[in-house]
Design a protein around this motif. Structure first.
Motif, PDB file in Angstrom:
ATOM      1  N   GLU A  82      67.281 106.089  68.179  1.00 44.93           N
ATOM      2  CA  GLU A  82      66.819 105.054  68.992  1.00 44.93           C
ATOM      3  C   GLU A  82      66.414 105.469  70.363  1.00 44.93           C
ATOM      4  OE1 GLU A  82      66.881 101.367  68.253  1.00 44.93           O
ATOM      5  OE2 GLU A  82      67.657 101.756  66.157  1.00 44.93           O
ATOM      6  N   PRO A  83      65.582 104.778  70.722  1.00 41.22           N
ATOM      7  CA  PRO A  83      64.971 105.245  72.479  1.00 41.22           C
ATOM      8  C   PRO A  83      66.230 105.253  73.220  1.00 41.22           C
ATOM      9  CG  PRO A  83      63.592 103.545  71.411  1.00 41.22           C
ATOM     10  CD  PRO A  83      64.725 103.571  70.707  1.00 41.22           C
ATOM     11  N   TYR A  84      66.434 105.992  74.025  1.00 41.89           N
ATOM     12  CA  TYR A  84      67.203 106.448  74.910  1.00 41.89           C
ATOM     13  C   TYR A  84      67.242 107.432  76.040  1.00 41.89           C
ATOM     14  CZ  TYR A  84      69.329 111.009  73.240  1.00 41.89           C
ATOM     15  OH  TYR A  84      69.469 112.312  72.996  1.00 41.89           O
ATOM     16  N   VAL A  85      67.933 107.786  77.050  1.00 41.01           N
ATOM     17  CA  VAL A  85      67.943 108.701  77.910  1.00 41.01           C
ATOM     18  C   VAL A  85      68.626 110.027  77.461  1.00 41.01           C
ATOM     19  CG1 VAL A  85      68.221 109.379  80.337  1.00 41.01           C
ATOM     20  CG2 VAL A  85      67.278 107.020  79.838  1.00 41.01           C
ATOM     21  N   ARG A  86      67.856 111.086  77.306  1.00 45.39           N
ATOM     22  CA  ARG A  86      68.474 112.324  77.127  1.00 45.39           C
ATOM     23  C   ARG A  86      68.702 113.105  78.091  1.00 45.39           C
ATOM     24  NH1 ARG A  86      64.851 115.772  73.185  1.00 45.39           N
ATOM     25  NH2 ARG A  86      65.707 114.713  71.654  1.00 45.39           N
ATOM     26  N   PHE A  87      69.732 114.107  78.495  1.00 45.06           N
ATOM     27  CA  PHE A  87      70.100 114.804  79.254  1.00 45.06           C
ATOM     28  C   PHE A  87      70.167 114.234  80.711  1.00 45.06           C
ATOM     29  CE2 PHE A  87      67.318 117.572  76.581  1.00 45.06           C
ATOM     30  CZ  PHE A  87      68.380 118.088  75.815  1.00 45.06           C
ATOM     31  N   LYS A  88      70.935 112.910  80.747  1.00 42.31           N
ATOM     32  CA  LYS A  88      70.825 111.873  81.914  1.00 42.31           C
ATOM     33  C   LYS A  88      71.543 112.679  83.055  1.00 42.31           C
ATOM     34  CE  LYS A  88      72.057 107.374  83.165  1.00 42.31           C
ATOM     35  NZ  LYS A  88      70.547 106.995  83.476  1.00 42.31           N
ATOM     36  N   GLY A  89      71.130 112.641  84.315  1.00 39.12           N
ATOM     37  CA  GLY A  89      71.465 113.392  85.333  1.00 39.12           C
ATOM     38  C   GLY A  89      71.391 114.861  85.427  1.00 39.12           C
ATOM     39  N   GLU A  90      70.687 115.456  84.432  1.00 43.18           N
ATOM     40  CA  GLU A  90      70.386 116.854  84.325  1.00 43.18           C
ATOM     41  C   GLU A  90      68.919 117.233  84.565  1.00 43.18           C
ATOM     42  OE1 GLU A  90      72.201 118.584  80.959  1.00 43.18           O
ATOM     43  OE2 GLU A  90      73.737 116.941  80.486  1.00 43.18           O
ATOM     44  N   PRO A  91      68.559 118.502  84.576  1.00 42.02           N
ATOM     45  CA  PRO A  91      67.367 118.923  84.743  1.00 42.02           C
ATOM     46  C   PRO A  91      66.701 118.651  83.330  1.00 42.02           C
ATOM     47  CG  PRO A  91      68.479 120.730  85.680  1.00 42.02           C
ATOM     48  CD  PRO A  91      69.486 119.788  85.023  1.00 42.02           C
ATOM     49  N   GLY A  92      65.545 118.161  83.573  1.00 48.20           N
ATOM     50  CA  GLY A  92      64.800 117.815  81.976  1.00 48.20           C
ATOM     51  C   GLY A  92      65.261 116.300  81.759  1.00 48.20           C
ATOM     52  N   GLU A  93      65.758 115.637  82.519  1.00 47.98           N
ATOM     53  CA  GLU A  93      66.084 114.014  82.107  1.00 47.98           C
ATOM     54  C   GLU A  93      64.834 113.549  81.621  1.00 47.98           C
ATOM     55  OE1 GLU A  93      67.302 109.961  84.083  1.00 47.98           O
ATOM     56  OE2 GLU A  93      68.531 111.745  84.664  1.00 47.98           O
ATOM     57  N   GLN A  94      65.258 112.741  80.190  1.00 44.95           N
ATOM     58  CA  GLN A  94      63.939 112.314  79.588  1.00 44.95           C
ATOM     59  C   GLN A  94      64.221 111.069  78.643  1.00 44.95           C
ATOM     60  OE1 GLN A  94      63.196 115.085  75.988  1.00 44.95           O
ATOM     61  NE2 GLN A  94      63.842 116.317  77.683  1.00 44.95           N
ATOM     62  N   TRP A  95      63.473 110.080  78.476  1.00 45.96           N
ATOM     63  CA  TRP A  95      63.514 109.089  77.708  1.00 45.96           C
ATOM     64  C   TRP A  95      62.890 109.933  76.179  1.00 45.96           C
ATOM     65  CZ3 TRP A  95      65.585 104.227  77.504  1.00 45.96           C
ATOM     66  CH2 TRP A  95      65.675 103.864  78.796  1.00 45.96           C
ATOM     67  N   THR A  96      63.759 109.429  75.143  1.00 41.37           N
ATOM     68  CA  THR A  96      63.183 109.769  73.862  1.00 41.37           C
ATOM     69  C   THR A  96      63.257 108.927  72.695  1.00 41.37           C
ATOM     70  OG1 THR A  96      63.078 111.994  72.451  1.00 41.37           O
ATOM     71  CG2 THR A  96      65.272 111.153  73.280  1.00 41.37           C
ATOM     72  N   MET A  97      62.837 109.187  71.744  1.00 41.03           N
ATOM     73  CA  MET A  97      62.684 108.299  70.523  1.00 41.03           C
ATOM     74  C   MET A  97      62.375 109.204  69.263  1.00 41.03           C
ATOM     75  SD  MET A  97      60.090 105.216  70.848  1.00 41.03           S
ATOM     76  CE  MET A  97      58.715 105.451  72.032  1.00 41.03           C
ATOM     77  N   PHE A  98      62.702 108.954  68.232  1.00 37.78           N
ATOM     78  CA  PHE A  98      62.446 109.677  66.748  1.00 37.78           C
ATOM     79  C   PHE A  98      62.290 108.631  65.811  1.00 37.78           C
ATOM     80  CE2 PHE A  98      64.198 113.083  68.936  1.00 37.78           C
ATOM     81  CZ  PHE A  98      63.313 114.248  68.695  1.00 37.78           C
ATOM     82  N   PHE A  99      61.182 108.558  65.086  1.00 35.93           N
ATOM     83  CA  PHE A  99      61.045 107.840  63.938  1.00 35.93           C
ATOM     84  C   PHE A  99      60.056 108.420  62.861  1.00 35.93           C
ATOM     85  CE2 PHE A  99      57.931 106.857  67.280  1.00 35.93           C
ATOM     86  CZ  PHE A  99      56.866 106.841  66.697  1.00 35.93           C
ATOM     87  N   GLU A 117      58.228 112.422  67.638  1.00 38.54           N
ATOM     88  CA  GLU A 117      59.285 112.281  68.723  1.00 38.54           C
ATOM     89  C   GLU A 117      57.990 111.851  69.760  1.00 38.54           C
ATOM     90  OE1 GLU A 117      62.031 114.375  71.768  1.00 38.54           O
ATOM     91  OE2 GLU A 117      60.923 115.725  70.631  1.00 38.54           O
ATOM     92  N   PHE A 118      58.568 110.756  70.702  1.00 32.55           N
ATOM     93  CA  PHE A 118      57.635 110.434  71.852  1.00 32.55           C
ATOM     94  C   PHE A 118      58.560 110.559  72.782  1.00 32.55           C
ATOM     95  CE2 PHE A 118      55.000 109.267  68.823  1.00 32.55           C
ATOM     96  CZ  PHE A 118      53.695 109.282  69.323  1.00 32.55           C
ATOM     97  N   LYS A 119      58.363 111.102  74.175  1.00 33.47           N
ATOM     98  CA  LYS A 119      59.246 111.201  75.019  1.00 33.47           C
ATOM     99  C   LYS A 119      58.657 110.926  76.449  1.00 33.47           C
ATOM    100  CE  LYS A 119      60.534 115.472  74.165  1.00 33.47           C
ATOM    101  NZ  LYS A 119      61.013 116.857  74.151  1.00 33.47           N
ATOM    102  N   ALA A 120      59.362 110.741  77.529  1.00 31.74           N
ATOM    103  CA  ALA A 120      58.804 110.680  78.763  1.00 31.74           C
ATOM    104  C   ALA A 120      59.957 111.210  79.907  1.00 31.74           C
ATOM    105  CB  ALA A 120      58.704 109.177  79.168  1.00 31.74           C
ATOM    106  N   PHE A 121      59.588 111.873  80.624  1.00 28.37           N
ATOM    107  CA  PHE A 121      60.377 112.785  81.615  1.00 28.37           C
ATOM    108  C   PHE A 121      60.557 111.818  82.888  1.00 28.37           C
ATOM    109  CE2 PHE A 121      59.656 116.050  78.811  1.00 28.37           C
ATOM    110  CZ  PHE A 121      60.476 116.660  79.077  1.00 28.37           C
ATOM    111  N   ALA A 122      61.838 111.885  83.435  1.00 22.33           N
ATOM    112  CA  ALA A 122      62.123 111.001  84.882  1.00 22.33           C
ATOM    113  C   ALA A 122      61.274 111.737  85.789  1.00 22.33           C
ATOM    114  CB  ALA A 122      63.599 110.978  85.040  1.00 22.33           C
ATOM    115  N   ASP A 123      61.031 112.979  85.869  1.00 17.09           N
ATOM    116  CA  ASP A 123      60.175 113.594  86.699  1.00 17.09           C
ATOM    117  C   ASP A 123      59.302 114.626  85.819  1.00 17.09           C
ATOM    118  OD1 ASP A 123      59.182 115.285  88.645  1.00 17.09           O
ATOM    119  OD2 ASP A 123      60.972 115.980  89.366  1.00 17.09           O
ATOM    120  N   ASP A 124      58.120 114.235  85.811  1.00 18.94           N
ATOM    121  CA  ASP A 124      57.235 114.810  85.038  1.00 18.94           C
ATOM    122  C   ASP A 124      57.031 116.424  85.273  1.00 18.94           C
ATOM    123  OD1 ASP A 124      55.106 114.361  82.767  1.00 18.94           O
ATOM    124  OD2 ASP A 124      53.812 115.449  84.147  1.00 18.94           O
ATOM    125  N   ALA A 125      57.627 116.937  86.573  1.00 16.47           N
ATOM    126  CA  ALA A 125      57.352 118.173  86.843  1.00 16.47           C
ATOM    127  C   ALA A 125      58.570 119.029  86.204  1.00 16.47           C
ATOM    128  CB  ALA A 125      57.429 118.178  88.485  1.00 16.47           C
TER     129      ALA A 125
END
Length: 138
Positions: A99-116, A125-133
């Protein structure tokens, strides 16, 4: 799209009509050329092709407490694009592997991710980084 090379990815599907419904209608991808055995798709400017072929075996690896399906493919979206796609998939009744959730919360590379899975069982897998850099954060 930035001036970067576009990828070409070909994936097996066992039902082209189901692939057309899923990629064309559910995900809303523009269809390109096609034949009786394959269909080209515009995946945010990248060439993605579904080829009629037998199913292949899948495996998984543990990542952040989840069993991530291997192989898989997808896109890195903006957070807004990710949220819109997650809502669209949820509204369409998509069964998520993760299910869509935030992976690596509070760590480098924090990201939203989901798999189907697509109708042929290919994992996306579609994902979005909290900081794209931090897409390539270590």
């Amino acid at each position: 799209m930035p001036n970067i090379p576009r990828f070409h990815l070909a994936m097996p599907v066992d039902d082209l009509a189901a692939a057309r419904r899923f990629y064309g209608e559910t995900l809303g991808l523009e269809q390109g050329r096609s034949s009786d055995t394959w269909v080209d798709w515009n995946l945010h400017g990248h060439q993605f092709v579904t080829h009629l072929a037998p199913k292949i075996e899948r495996a998984s690896n543990p990542v952040d407490g989840h069993d991530v399906p291997v192989p898989h493919f997808g896109l890195v979206l903006t957070v807004d694009e990710f949220q819109a796609l997650a809502a669209k998939l949820t509204d369409a009744g998509t069964k998520f592997v993760i299910e869509p959730y935030v992976r690596f919360k509070g760590e480098p590379g924090e990201q939203w991710t989901m798999f189907f899975l697509d109708p042929a069982g290919n994992a996306l897998e579609f994902k979005a980084f909290a900081d794209d850099a931090q897409v390539f954060a270590v």
